[in-house]
Scaffold this motif. Structure first.
Motif, PDB file in Angstrom:
ATOM      1  N   ASP A 178       9.428   6.454  -2.637  1.00 32.31           N
ATOM      2  CA  ASP A 178       8.675   5.211  -2.469  1.00 32.31           C
ATOM      3  C   ASP A 178       9.395   4.054  -3.188  1.00 32.31           C
ATOM      4  O   ASP A 178       9.694   4.144  -4.370  1.00 32.31           O
ATOM      5  N   GLY A 179       9.667   2.992  -2.429  1.00 36.25           N
ATOM      6  CA  GLY A 179      10.304   1.815  -3.028  1.00 36.25           C
ATOM      7  C   GLY A 179      11.807   1.955  -3.191  1.00 36.25           C
ATOM      8  O   GLY A 179      12.395   1.362  -4.093  1.00 36.25           O
ATOM      9  N   PHE A 180      12.415   2.689  -2.307  1.00 40.89           N
ATOM     10  CA  PHE A 180      13.856   2.924  -2.362  1.00 40.89           C
ATOM     11  C   PHE A 180      14.311   3.358  -0.966  1.00 40.89           C
ATOM     12  O   PHE A 180      13.603   4.152  -0.325  1.00 40.89           O
ATOM     13  N   PRO A 181      15.462   2.902  -0.458  1.00 43.82           N
ATOM     14  CA  PRO A 181      16.426   1.957  -1.027  1.00 43.82           C
ATOM     15  C   PRO A 181      16.005   0.509  -0.751  1.00 43.82           C
ATOM     16  O   PRO A 181      15.670   0.169   0.378  1.00 43.82           O
ATOM     17  N   THR A 200       3.667  -5.958 -15.816  1.00 44.95           N
ATOM     18  CA  THR A 200       4.218  -7.249 -16.247  1.00 44.95           C
ATOM     19  C   THR A 200       4.631  -8.110 -15.056  1.00 44.95           C
ATOM     20  O   THR A 200       5.011  -9.264 -15.221  1.00 44.95           O
ATOM     21  N   ASP A 201       4.545  -7.518 -13.841  1.00 45.62           N
ATOM     22  CA  ASP A 201       5.032  -8.260 -12.665  1.00 45.62           C
ATOM     23  C   ASP A 201       3.952  -8.538 -11.625  1.00 45.62           C
ATOM     24  O   ASP A 201       4.250  -9.064 -10.559  1.00 45.62           O
ATOM     25  N   ASP A 202       2.692  -8.203 -11.936  1.00 43.44           N
ATOM     26  CA  ASP A 202       1.603  -8.525 -11.008  1.00 43.44           C
ATOM     27  C   ASP A 202       1.010  -9.889 -11.345  1.00 43.44           C
ATOM     28  O   ASP A 202      -0.205 -10.037 -11.521  1.00 43.44           O
ATOM     29  N   GLY A 250       0.816  -1.224   0.000  1.00 43.67           N
ATOM     30  CA  GLY A 250       0.000   0.000   0.000  1.00 43.67           C
ATOM     31  C   GLY A 250       0.845   1.267   0.000  1.00 43.67           C
ATOM     32  O   GLY A 250       0.348   2.346   0.337  1.00 43.67           O
ATOM     33  N   LYS A 251       2.089   1.160  -0.420  1.00 45.73           N
ATOM     34  CA  LYS A 251       2.992   2.332  -0.420  1.00 45.73           C
ATOM     35  C   LYS A 251       2.436   3.446  -1.306  1.00 45.73           C
ATOM     36  O   LYS A 251       2.325   4.598  -0.885  1.00 45.73           O
ATOM     37  N   GLY A 252       2.108   3.072  -2.553  1.00 48.92           N
ATOM     38  CA  GLY A 252       1.614   4.081  -3.499  1.00 48.92           C
ATOM     39  C   GLY A 252       0.305   4.690  -3.034  1.00 48.92           C
ATOM     40  O   GLY A 252       0.105   5.910  -3.096  1.00 48.92           O
ATOM     41  N   LEU A 270       9.239   5.574 -11.793  1.00 54.32           N
ATOM     42  CA  LEU A 270      10.287   6.229 -12.594  1.00 54.32           C
ATOM     43  C   LEU A 270      10.967   5.209 -13.516  1.00 54.32           C
ATOM     44  O   LEU A 270      11.269   5.511 -14.677  1.00 54.32           O
ATOM     45  N   LEU A 271      11.181   4.003 -12.993  1.00 54.02           N
ATOM     46  CA  LEU A 271      11.803   2.962 -13.828  1.00 54.02           C
ATOM     47  C   LEU A 271      10.869   2.527 -14.958  1.00 54.02           C
ATOM     48  O   LEU A 271      11.307   2.329 -16.092  1.00 54.02           O
ATOM     49  N   ARG A 272       9.576   2.425 -14.645  1.00 51.26           N
ATOM     50  CA  ARG A 272       8.626   2.039 -15.703  1.00 51.26           C
ATOM     51  C   ARG A 272       8.560   3.119 -16.780  1.00 51.26           C
ATOM     52  O   ARG A 272       8.474   2.819 -17.973  1.00 51.26           O
ATOM     53  N   ALA A 273       8.637   4.390 -16.368  1.00 54.46           N
ATOM     54  CA  ALA A 273       8.616   5.483 -17.356  1.00 54.46           C
ATOM     55  C   ALA A 273       9.883   5.444 -18.218  1.00 54.46           C
ATOM     56  O   ALA A 273       9.825   5.645 -19.436  1.00 54.46           O
ATOM     57  N   TYR A 280      14.563  -6.855 -15.557  1.00 50.55           N
ATOM     58  CA  TYR A 280      14.696  -6.820 -14.091  1.00 50.55           C
ATOM     59  C   TYR A 280      13.311  -6.778 -13.428  1.00 50.55           C
ATOM     60  O   TYR A 280      13.071  -7.462 -12.430  1.00 50.55           O
ATOM     61  N   ILE A 281      12.422  -5.968 -13.970  1.00 46.62           N
ATOM     62  CA  ILE A 281      11.086  -5.847 -13.354  1.00 46.62           C
ATOM     63  C   ILE A 281      10.349  -7.181 -13.423  1.00 46.62           C
ATOM     64  O   ILE A 281       9.778  -7.648 -12.434  1.00 46.62           O
ATOM     65  N   LYS A 282      10.383  -7.813 -14.575  1.00 40.23           N
ATOM     66  CA  LYS A 282       9.682  -9.087 -14.732  1.00 40.23           C
ATOM     67  C   LYS A 282      10.247 -10.145 -13.791  1.00 40.23           C
ATOM     68  O   LYS A 282       9.516 -10.972 -13.254  1.00 40.23           O
ATOM     69  N   GLU A 283      11.544 -10.101 -13.581  1.00 39.91           N
ATOM     70  CA  GLU A 283      12.208 -11.082 -12.717  1.00 39.91           C
ATOM     71  C   GLU A 283      12.165 -10.691 -11.240  1.00 39.91           C
ATOM     72  O   GLU A 283      12.735 -11.378 -10.390  1.00 39.91           O
ATOM     73  N   GLY A 284      11.581  -9.528 -10.958  1.00 40.69           N
ATOM     74  CA  GLY A 284      11.494  -9.076  -9.559  1.00 40.69           C
ATOM     75  C   GLY A 284      12.845  -8.723  -8.971  1.00 40.69           C
ATOM     76  O   GLY A 284      13.022  -8.722  -7.749  1.00 40.69           O
ATOM     77  N   LYS A 285      13.801  -8.408  -9.835  1.00 42.23           N
ATOM     78  CA  LYS A 285      15.155  -8.066  -9.346  1.00 42.23           C
ATOM     79  C   LYS A 285      15.312  -6.550  -9.251  1.00 42.23           C
ATOM     80  O   LYS A 285      14.576  -5.790  -9.883  1.00 42.23           O
ATOM     81  N   ILE A 286      16.315  -6.128  -8.496  1.00 43.24           N
ATOM     82  CA  ILE A 286      16.536  -4.699  -8.294  1.00 43.24           C
ATOM     83  C   ILE A 286      17.519  -4.169  -9.336  1.00 43.24           C
ATOM     84  O   ILE A 286      18.666  -4.639  -9.432  1.00 43.24           O
ATOM     85  N   VAL A 287      17.064  -3.197 -10.086  1.00 46.68           N
ATOM     86  CA  VAL A 287      17.846  -2.573 -11.158  1.00 46.68           C
ATOM     87  C   VAL A 287      19.108  -1.920 -10.565  1.00 46.68           C
ATOM     88  O   VAL A 287      19.034  -1.341  -9.469  1.00 46.68           O
TER      89      VAL A 287
HETATM   90  O1  C5P Z   1       7.821  -0.406  -6.163  1.00 46.96           O
HETATM   91  P1  C5P Z   1       7.303  -1.146  -7.346  1.00 46.96           P
HETATM   92  O2  C5P Z   1       6.447  -2.331  -6.955  1.00 46.96           O
HETATM   93  O3  C5P Z   1       6.640  -0.266  -8.341  1.00 46.96           O
HETATM   94  O4  C5P Z   1       8.592  -1.748  -8.058  1.00 46.96           O
HETATM   95  C1  C5P Z   1       8.430  -2.594  -9.191  1.00 46.96           C
HETATM   96  C2  C5P Z   1       9.766  -3.142  -9.627  1.00 46.96           C
HETATM   97  O5  C5P Z   1      10.639  -2.076 -10.028  1.00 46.96           O
HETATM   98  C3  C5P Z   1      10.554  -3.904  -8.584  1.00 46.96           C
HETATM   99  O6  C5P Z   1      10.099  -5.228  -8.378  1.00 46.96           O
HETATM  100  C4  C5P Z   1      11.962  -3.856  -9.198  1.00 46.96           C
HETATM  101  O7  C5P Z   1      12.094  -4.771 -10.251  1.00 46.96           O
HETATM  102  C5  C5P Z   1      11.983  -2.431  -9.768  1.00 46.96           C
HETATM  103  N1  C5P Z   1      12.576  -1.513  -8.800  1.00 46.96           N
HETATM  104  C6  C5P Z   1      13.974  -1.485  -8.684  1.00 46.96           C
HETATM  105  N2  C5P Z   1      14.577  -0.658  -7.788  1.00 46.96           N
HETATM  106  C7  C5P Z   1      13.843   0.112  -6.973  1.00 46.96           C
HETATM  107  C8  C5P Z   1      12.428   0.131  -7.073  1.00 46.96           C
HETATM  108  C9  C5P Z   1      11.829  -0.713  -7.995  1.00 46.96           C
HETATM  109  O8  C5P Z   1      14.654  -2.210  -9.399  1.00 46.96           O
HETATM  110  N3  C5P Z   1      14.468   0.879  -6.064  1.00 46.96           N
END
Ligand code: C5P
Ligand code: ADP
Ligand code: MG
Length: 218
Positions: A115-118, A164-166, A38-40, A60-63, A79-86
């Motif tokens: 939001d979502g960092f670090p 793509t990651d939900d 519920g961050k957003g 910002l990464l999606r944009a 990275y997003i699809k794999e749930g990894k941190i860019v």
């Molecule tokens: O926060 P949110 O759910 O929108 O993040 C989606 C994806 O964006 C993360 O699972 C990750 O792959 C990427 N992300 C990242 N580094 C961050 C924030 C998000 O790589 N600091």
């Protein structure tokens, strides 16, 4: 010629000085929690009620992924699809630019919800290298939510988010990344006494708790 230049500079100097004195050092609240915590949602509530600017690292990464001509688009997508941190070099530049642009447009906008960092060690190091001296981190707003609720919320959001990651496969990886890489960062801030925790599994009352924290910390 030199005289004219001097007079131009001295005429400009007061307004420049005035601007610098008005420019506040950015005040930052890091917003953390599992995927779907519920961050957003809560950041939007905060923006409606307080003078904060919401910057979501994920948004910002999606944009950037969608930006035509981006050299990082494909990397971010995978990275997003794999749930990894860019890698943080990409993310920190996006955050820094967004903060600078916000403050250039309106110098009164110096409070940020990041939001979502670090989200891991690399993110934290990148922040310390690039932003530590440029901004003050006030505290971490931690939305603590059970894994089951996180997964349910993201699957529900996935019905309409187009993300793509939900989906279950990506979510398993995102939860693992959260447990292995993000929780230790939250614990690190906890040891510094800088974490404000909210029970985010509940469907109501979450914002009331957030308000109580902001009113106390501000
Ligand atoms: O926060 P949110 O759910 O929108 O993040 C989606 C994806 O964006 C993360 O699972 C990750 O792959 C990427 N992300 C990242 N580094 C961050 C924030 C998000 O790589 N600091
Ligand atoms: P995050 O940014 O942490 O991934 P979101 O704010 O996007 O989470 O919320 C994920 C999903 O859960 C969204 O569909 C949102 O509407 C829903 N949601 C957020 N907070 C709650 C809550 N307290 N109770 C029920 N659903 C919620
Ligand atoms: Mg989000």
């Amino acid at each position: 010629m030199i005289g004219r230049l001097f007079s131009v500079v001295s005429q400009r100097a007061p307004s420049l000085l005035h601007r610098v004195s008005l420019m506040m050092k950015p005040q930052v609240v890091f917003v953390l929690g599992g995927p779907g915590a519920g961050k957003g949602t809560q950041c939007s509530n905060i923006v409606e009620n307080y003078s904060y600017t919401h910057l979501s690292a994920g948004d910002l990464l999606r944009a950037e992924r969608a930006r035509e001509g981006s050299e990082f688009g494909q990397l971010i997508a995978s990275y997003i699809k794999e749930g990894k941190i860019v890698p943080v070099e990409i993310t920190i530049n996006l955050l820094r630019k967004a903060m600078e642009e916000t403050m250039q447009k309106d110098e009164k906008k110096f409070r940020f919800l990041i939001d979502g960092f670090p989200r891991n060690e690399d993110n934290l190091q990148g922040w310390n290298n690039v932003m530590k001296d440029k901004a003050d981190v006030k505290f971490v707003l931690f939305f603590d939510c059970s894994t089951e609720v996180c997964i349910q919320r993201c699957l529900e959001r996935g019905k309409s988010s187009g993300r793509t990651d939900d989906n279950r496969e990506s979510l398993e990886k995102r939860i693992q990344t959260y447990q292995q890489s993000t929780r230790p960062i939250i614990e690190l801030y906890e040891k510094l006494g800088k974490v404000c925790r909210v029970d985010a599994s509940r469907s109501v009352e979450v914002f009331a708790d957030v308000k109580a924290i902001l009113d106390k910390e501000d």
